[in-house]
Design a protein around this motif. Structure first.
Motif, PDB file in Angstrom:
ATOM      1  N   ARG A  81      29.440  42.704  38.867  1.00 58.59           N
ATOM      2  CA  ARG A  81      29.870  43.329  37.610  1.00 58.59           C
ATOM      3  C   ARG A  81      30.057  42.265  36.543  1.00 58.59           C
ATOM      4  O   ARG A  81      30.486  41.149  36.837  1.00 58.59           O
ATOM      5  CB  ARG A  81      31.183  44.075  37.822  1.00 58.59           C
ATOM      6  N   PRO A  82      29.777  42.610  35.305  1.00 60.08           N
ATOM      7  CA  PRO A  82      29.998  41.639  34.230  1.00 60.08           C
ATOM      8  C   PRO A  82      31.480  41.281  34.110  1.00 60.08           C
ATOM      9  O   PRO A  82      32.347  42.136  34.288  1.00 60.08           O
ATOM     10  CB  PRO A  82      29.528  42.371  32.967  1.00 60.08           C
ATOM     11  N   ASN A  83      31.743  40.042  33.802  1.00 57.87           N
ATOM     12  CA  ASN A  83      33.093  39.626  33.439  1.00 57.87           C
ATOM     13  C   ASN A  83      33.154  39.850  31.926  1.00 57.87           C
ATOM     14  O   ASN A  83      32.661  39.035  31.144  1.00 57.87           O
ATOM     15  CB  ASN A  83      33.319  38.156  33.798  1.00 57.87           C
ATOM     16  N   TRP A  84      33.746  40.977  31.530  1.00 55.42           N
ATOM     17  CA  TRP A  84      33.678  41.380  30.123  1.00 55.42           C
ATOM     18  C   TRP A  84      34.381  40.409  29.193  1.00 55.42           C
ATOM     19  O   TRP A  84      33.949  40.224  28.057  1.00 55.42           O
ATOM     20  CB  TRP A  84      34.191  42.807  29.951  1.00 55.42           C
ATOM     21  N   ALA A  85      35.430  39.761  29.660  1.00 59.65           N
ATOM     22  CA  ALA A  85      36.101  38.762  28.812  1.00 59.65           C
ATOM     23  C   ALA A  85      35.130  37.628  28.489  1.00 59.65           C
ATOM     24  O   ALA A  85      35.008  37.213  27.325  1.00 59.65           O
ATOM     25  CB  ALA A  85      37.355  38.237  29.499  1.00 59.65           C
ATOM     26  N   GLU A  86      34.409  37.134  29.482  1.00 61.18           N
ATOM     27  CA  GLU A  86      33.434  36.059  29.257  1.00 61.18           C
ATOM     28  C   GLU A  86      32.254  36.545  28.417  1.00 61.18           C
ATOM     29  O   GLU A  86      31.790  35.840  27.513  1.00 61.18           O
ATOM     30  CB  GLU A  86      32.921  35.520  30.588  1.00 61.18           C
ATOM     31  N   GLU A  87      31.750  37.735  28.732  1.00 58.23           N
ATOM     32  CA  GLU A  87      30.601  38.264  27.999  1.00 58.23           C
ATOM     33  C   GLU A  87      30.925  38.452  26.517  1.00 58.23           C
ATOM     34  O   GLU A  87      30.168  38.030  25.640  1.00 58.23           O
ATOM     35  CB  GLU A  87      30.125  39.591  28.605  1.00 58.23           C
TER      36      GLU A  87
END
Length: 158
Positions: free
Chosen positions: A99-105
């Motif tokens: 899953r994407p790490n939304w904070a990093e993305e």
């Protein structure tokens, strides 16, 4: 969503960059989509789109040395040949696992926007409620941490 991307490429208006995230659970979901995304990639003459694919059924664990090495090997191989090892075919876009790490993305989206001289960014999400909550929380956090940059969030969930 694809029709929106095609329209955006035909007439980007004030949009200078669009980050498109496609997350799916299984490999077969990418297969039918890769030709279409490559067509869109080839049509993007103004370099408006940044496309990221995530295969969420495969877990990525930074503590697993084998997973880390595989991650770096697949990236290097794709960069050199445009062949994605997970799909086993040539595509323009690297498939990430997990899953994407939304904070990093979203932090990287913010950095890209700022490098273009922008002080705000719009996010439109079409996806499940849990994903919307994670993206929204990351966008709010980034907006609160900065006095000079703001992320606007809208969603359509299913």
């Amino acid at each position: 969503m694809v029709s929106v991307l095609k329209q955006l490429l035909a007439d980007p208006g004030k949009v200078r960059r669009c980050f498109f995230y496609w997350t799916v659970r299984d490999r077969d979901s990418f297969i039918w989509f890769t030709d279409l995304m490559d067509e869109i990639f080839d049509a993007d003459q103004k370099n408006v789109l940044q496309i990221r694919h995530f295969l969420t059924s495969v877990k990525h664990d930074d503590r697993d040395l084998g997973a880390v090495l595989l991650h770096h090997a697949t990236r290097a191989h794709h960069k050199r040949t445009n062949v994605d090892l997970l799909l086993g075919q040539q595509i323009h876009h690297q498939v990430e696992v997990g899953r994407p790490n939304w904070a990093e993305e979203l932090d990287s989206v913010k950095e890209e926007a700022e490098s273009l001289g922008e002080s705000k960014c719009g996010i439109f999400l079409c996806g499940p409620t849990k994903m919307a909550e994670a993206v929204y929380e990351s966008a709010v956090t980034i907006s609160k941490e900065s006095t000079s940059f703001h992320m606007y969030f809208s969603k359509e969930t299913f």
